[in-house]
Design an enzyme around this catalytic site. Sequence first.
Site, PDB file in Angstrom:
ATOM      1  N   LYS A  12       0.927  -1.109   0.020  1.00  0.00           N
ATOM      2  CA  LYS A  12      -0.198  -0.070  -0.009  1.00  0.00           C
ATOM      3  C   LYS A  12       1.013   1.364   0.035  1.00  0.00           C
ATOM      4  O   LYS A  12       1.879   1.482   0.873  1.00  0.00           O
ATOM      5  CB  LYS A  12      -0.969   0.142   1.359  1.00  0.00           C
ATOM      6  CG  LYS A  12      -2.124   0.969   0.945  1.00  0.00           C
ATOM      7  CD  LYS A  12      -2.935   0.252   0.140  1.00  0.00           C
ATOM      8  CE  LYS A  12      -4.394   1.040   0.115  1.00  0.00           C
ATOM      9  NZ  LYS A  12      -5.596   0.539  -0.796  1.00  0.00           N
ATOM     10  N   THR A  57      -4.065  -4.985   0.524  1.00  0.00           N
ATOM     11  CA  THR A  57      -3.243  -3.758   0.755  1.00  0.00           C
ATOM     12  C   THR A  57      -4.221  -3.041   1.730  1.00  0.00           C
ATOM     13  O   THR A  57      -3.502  -2.234   2.468  1.00  0.00           O
ATOM     14  CB  THR A  57      -3.095  -3.194  -0.773  1.00  0.00           C
ATOM     15  OG1 THR A  57      -4.106  -2.860  -1.178  1.00  0.00           O
ATOM     16  CG2 THR A  57      -2.286  -3.996  -1.538  1.00  0.00           C
ATOM     17  N   HIS A 248      19.539  26.837 -11.050  1.00  0.00           N
ATOM     18  CA  HIS A 248      20.167  27.626 -11.711  1.00  0.00           C
ATOM     19  C   HIS A 248      19.781  29.023 -11.600  1.00  0.00           C
ATOM     20  O   HIS A 248      18.445  29.185 -11.507  1.00  0.00           O
ATOM     21  CB  HIS A 248      20.345  27.125 -13.180  1.00  0.00           C
ATOM     22  CG  HIS A 248      20.749  26.183 -13.659  1.00  0.00           C
ATOM     23  ND1 HIS A 248      22.205  25.835 -13.524  1.00  0.00           N
ATOM     24  CD2 HIS A 248      20.351  25.033 -14.281  1.00  0.00           C
ATOM     25  CE1 HIS A 248      22.327  24.623 -13.920  1.00  0.00           C
ATOM     26  NE2 HIS A 248      21.233  24.027 -14.426  1.00  0.00           N
TER      27      HIS A 248
END
Length: 299
Positions: A12, A57, A248
């Site tokens: 999960k 799950t 940058h």
Amino acid sequence: MSIVLGPHQYGKAETRLVRIVRDSPRHEITDLNVSSALRGPWEEAYLDGDQRRVLPTDTQKNSAYVWAKKVAPDPIEVYGLALAHHFVDDVEPVEGARVEIERYDWTRVEVDGRPHDHTFVRTGQEVRTAAITLEADATHVVQGFKDLVVLKSTGSHFKDFLVDEYTTLQPTDDRIMATSLTAQWRLTDAAADTDWNGVYAAVKALMLAEFATLDSFALQQTLWHMGRAALEAFPPIAEIRLVAPNKHHFLVDFSRFDEPNENEVFHADDRPYGLIQASAVREGAAPAGEAWHGYTGLV
């Protein structure tokens, strides 16, 4: 030609949970994103759709919630170890488990100059992470963080690089160096009473000090110094991996405005960006096993 089922796991992903400790009028908050994955004899599920040995799950999600109540999730490594042991020790088919955790920080709102007992504002310089892998014969703990944005306004050079017919970048002896840093470090021989919060804070502070004080000729050099410093200071760290995208900052051309611009005004570009990756490894350290399994974007 024979085709066989390869390595597999299931789990999960990204269970969001918030734990409030209400033992006193002054509440505490822990905000987590938890992912789990189980390993075991799941071949029948993949090959034939046979689910009789598969822990859903959804159950893994509920287990993450319940263990946040059973085990105070601070430090997150202790919580992750407890949850992984639950899956392996208490669920008969499970042979191995991996738990990955992200932690988001909050700080108290101040009212009349005093921190309020139960009101918070989201804060934090970075997202703290942990990954616990529990196997039959080994336990791996990886601490770290992501999205730590750090900048130095001088003390960084970039020159004497390889040049070909497509090179337009100009060399510089004074540039802004900035990145959104991801760092993960693997600990070996970590005792049950390891001061996880203390190790985390100290490693982060040490790496930031290296970033600040090194007269850098390349981001690659900076990452190496940061990683090496962490290993030199903490013998239980077997290796560290760092990912650093360049954020940058380019000097704005003021020549059109008849104004000087002496490294004062820059435009920040978010893409494309250089992506620098590095690792520092202690010679003779115990092998990583499955410690890094599941990470993407790391060397």
